[in-house]
Design a protein around this motif. Sequence first.
Motif, PDB file in Angstrom:
ATOM      1  N   GLY A  84     -11.872   3.141   0.401  1.00 29.66           N
ATOM      2  CA  GLY A  84     -10.569   2.531   0.640  1.00 29.66           C
ATOM      3  C   GLY A  84     -10.372   2.157   2.097  1.00 29.66           C
ATOM      4  N   THR A 104      -4.978   6.964  -1.533  1.00 28.42           N
ATOM      5  CA  THR A 104      -5.138   5.514  -1.380  1.00 28.42           C
ATOM      6  C   THR A 104      -4.473   4.992  -0.111  1.00 28.42           C
ATOM      7  N   ARG A 121      -6.846  -3.172  -5.571  1.00 26.44           N
ATOM      8  CA  ARG A 121      -5.814  -2.219  -5.188  1.00 26.44           C
ATOM      9  C   ARG A 121      -4.994  -1.767  -6.394  1.00 26.44           C
ATOM     10  N   ILE A 123       0.834  -1.203   0.000  1.00 24.88           N
ATOM     11  CA  ILE A 123       0.000   0.000   0.000  1.00 24.88           C
ATOM     12  C   ILE A 123       0.871   1.256   0.000  1.00 24.88           C
TER      13      ILE A 123
END
Length: 515
Positions: A373, A316, A294, A157
Amino acid sequence: MSVSAETGEGTITPRERTMITFSIMLATIIVALDGTIANVALPHMQGSLNASIDQITWVLTSFIVATAIATPLTGWLSDRFGTKTVFLWSIGGFTVASMLCGISGNLLEIVLARVLQGAFGAALVPLSQATLLDINPREKHGSAMAVWGMGVMIGPILGPTVGGWLTDNYDWRWVFFINLPVGALALWGIWRFIPSKPGARRVKFDMYGFAALSIAIGALQMMLDRGEQLEWFSSAEIWLEAIIAAIAVAYFVIHTATCPAGETFLDYRLLINRNFLTGLLFIFLVGMILFATRAQVPQLLQGLLHYPAELAGMVTAPSGLGTMLAMFIVGRLVGKVDLRLILAVGFGLTAFSLWLMCSYTLVLSEKDIVWPGVIQGIGLGLVFVPLSAATFQTLAPHLRADGTAIYSLVRNIGSSIGIAVIQALWARNSQEAHANIAERLTQDNPALTAYLNSGGGGGGLTSLNAEVTRQAGMIAYVDGFWLMFLLTLAAIPLLLLIRINRGGAAEAPTMAADH
């Protein structure tokens, strides 16, 4: 490990457990980070290394393929040389390879360095999981998997955000140089705190099995990675890779089924453990559904909404905060609440976030990106921790190194398949949507008239086609979100396959799993 909380409780102090956890999680985070950190730096690398667009993607492909091929070796290496030795060589080799990436002067050098990175780093994620399970008593496995899950999930991430910031403010080479101090600290911690223990050497190396599995994984990863670029099965290369993968898989299955027990690369005892097999099914789905989503969102933000890489990373990144929050909470619930209930809530939240994404349009505020998210991140945290705990709770300790390697491999394959499928569907659906919209652009269409009257057609047919392409692209992204939404809902009934005891935890190991 000689300090297993299940086999040698009392031989490890709380301070040592903390330092071991800290050290192996540093190693896990930088390996997980490196799977995505280089993505946003590719355009800068391309100019610096004088590479074409097709060539520069090998910086990503080489790392993915090398990691996939080397991951199944983890169990045998740990059995042969001992966990600490494999850890030291892996993190040391990964750190040196990171330095080689940073000083590379041409495409060949950086691709070879990335191969070394992937090969050395492959063992770190499964070994860190196995080690955390070993040094913690069974009642703390949920908390241990929460810590491990944060490292594994937060890395991908944060990768694009960190990579974008380093590239914009310093140089693309710092995407790799950042690993050096972190790797050195992890290396010292592992050397200092993990006790040495010689390898058991119970497992013979099955060269034929390993070769077949490596060829199958390598060919599959190449096919998935290059399929979209080469228009899938219209390319001879993709056909060749698919045939090679199929033949290698068939040989591996026949070889494993016909060789005596203990002489094959894959331990059959893993395959007769119900919870482990169920865990593999779910982690494959998690990899396919969640990692594909993602991967789509940053492409949507940068491709259609024209977000700069750093801003796309910022909107994000909060999903990672949701994941961390959920993992902190769920680690304390494992063993106290029915695992299937926690997993159902996690999948339900994931489905809800995807349902919100299904309403996306070309007019989106930042909160429209952030909140789905965050919800998806919470759902992922609620799924990842209890799933890891349930998968390994019935597995004998001496099978964990093999089991965690297969678990990581299946997750990565699921991710690769999910991303490849969603990208292929996006390309097809966007073309179909473009054609459908274009058919309706007639002089009698009031929407076209309004668009032209508003000045939107100032660029003539070129401007009109660009707008149709944007609309078609968004329709295709929403179609992908609908697919992931339906797959997530379909996964929930499969939770009944997980066997639990009265306390809500997975059942104790069976004789078949222990012997």
